[in-house]
Design an enzyme around this catalytic site. Structure first.
Site, PDB file in Angstrom:
ATOM      1  N   PRO A  89       0.817  -1.223   0.000  1.00 12.38           N
ATOM      2  CA  PRO A  89       0.000   0.000   0.000  1.00 12.38           C
ATOM      3  C   PRO A  89       0.848   1.270   0.000  1.00 12.38           C
ATOM      4  O   PRO A  89       0.367   2.335  -0.374  1.00 12.38           O
ATOM      5  CB  PRO A  89      -0.815  -0.099   1.292  1.00 12.38           C
ATOM      6  N   GLU A 116       0.713  -7.593   8.264  1.00 16.01           N
ATOM      7  CA  GLU A 116       0.660  -6.167   8.576  1.00 16.01           C
ATOM      8  C   GLU A 116       1.792  -5.448   7.866  1.00 16.01           C
ATOM      9  O   GLU A 116       1.657  -4.319   7.438  1.00 16.01           O
ATOM     10  CB  GLU A 116       0.759  -5.949  10.088  1.00 16.01           C
ATOM     11  N   ARG A 154      -0.990  -8.714 -21.386  1.00 12.45           N
ATOM     12  CA  ARG A 154      -1.733  -8.329 -22.581  1.00 12.45           C
ATOM     13  C   ARG A 154      -0.958  -7.361 -23.462  1.00 12.45           C
ATOM     14  O   ARG A 154      -1.359  -7.113 -24.595  1.00 12.45           O
ATOM     15  CB  ARG A 154      -3.122  -7.785 -22.231  1.00 12.45           C
ATOM     16  N   ASP A 169      -5.142   0.029 -30.148  1.00 12.92           N
ATOM     17  CA  ASP A 169      -4.803   1.357 -30.651  1.00 12.92           C
ATOM     18  C   ASP A 169      -5.909   2.349 -30.328  1.00 12.92           C
ATOM     19  O   ASP A 169      -5.642   3.432 -29.838  1.00 12.92           O
ATOM     20  CB  ASP A 169      -4.597   1.334 -32.174  1.00 12.92           C
TER      21      ASP A 169
END
Ligand code: 9D3
Length: 237
Positions: A89, A116, A154, A169
């Site tokens: 995070p 944690e 991808r 595109d």
């Protein structure tokens, strides 16, 4: 591209990735992923990867030694240099420009924590790039690691078919200042569903007019839903 994933839940990855675009990329020989179970590098009889935090407080902290040994062992599995990435995070938010940068590298080593936190000393020694997937709280870095694998997979050339490449595109539609825009709405048959019609312009066969309508929709939607995308001069990094 090779992706190594270090985790205490290695079994999460194969079922999620095999069925999707990463699975196609692997079948095409464009991508491979390998999991390393951090627990395999523990040395105590209870296979403890975590311990109580110095200074007290709730939760457990991932120990230095098993993670460090897991990284060193994994990196030795292949001669390509690995870019180390810690899903946390505290990291910089994953965006498409960062995905594009990472997708061009020969090898990624992803570290997914499920505690944690991780002992700061091993983070300092590993000196990884720290990456977050957004400002919400998850229970671990495994799902973020999978998001990252999916996003880079991808972009491996050859993964997307012809139609998809063209779509790729035009997916990156930009305004005049190069800022990314949201997509326009899409419709398919039937022409009328539950009393709802398809916009007339899409049935007109007038392709320049269709293009104009779509461009207008992208801009209007972006202004309404994601004004932040249009706020700056340059695309957000
Ligand atoms: C409630 C616990 N938090 C105390 C302030 C710290 C915390 C530690 C570990 C919060 C979440 C996690 C587990 N999350 C990840 O490892 C994680 C994550 C995320 O939670 N959100 C967005 N991106 C990421 S990348 C890794």
């Amino acid at each position: 591209m090779r992706i190594d994933i270090l985790t205490i839940f290695p079994e999460m990855f194969e079922p999620a990735l095999a069925v999707s675009i990463p699975g196609r990329a692997r079948d095409a020989g464009l991508l491979s992923w390998h999991t390393t179970d951090i627990r395999d590098f523990t040395t105590d009889k209870h296979s403890k990867v975590d311990d109580r935090p110095f200074g007290g407080g709730p939760g457990m902290v991932m120990k230095c030694q098993p993670l460090w040994d897991a990284v060193r062992h994994t990196e030795a599995q292949d001669e390509r240099p690995a870019t180390r990435i810690l899903l946390t995070p505290q990291g910089r938010t994953l965006t498409q420009p960062l995905v594009e940068e990472l997708a061009s590298l020969p090898r990624l080593l992803l570290i997914a924590g499920h505690y944690e936190g991780i002992d700061e000393r091993v983070i300092e020694r590993l000196d990884p790039m720290e990456v977050s997937v957004g400002d919400y709280v998850l229970s671990g870095g495994e799902l973020p690691a999978m998001l990252l694998v999916d996003a880079v997979a991808r972009l491996q050339s050859g993964v997307l078919g012809h139609a998809d490449s063209a779509a790729e595109d035009s997916f990156s539609h930009k305004d005049e200042q190069g800022r990314p825009l949201l997509d326009c709405p899409h419709y398919t048959r039937p022409r009328e569903w539950e009393g709802m019609e398809v916009p007339e312009v899409l049935l007109s066969g007038d392709h320049p007019k269709v293009d104009d309508w779509r461009a207008e929709q992208r801009l209007t939607r972006t202004k309404a839903r994601r004004p932040d995308l249009l706020a700056g001069e340059k695309p957000q990094q």
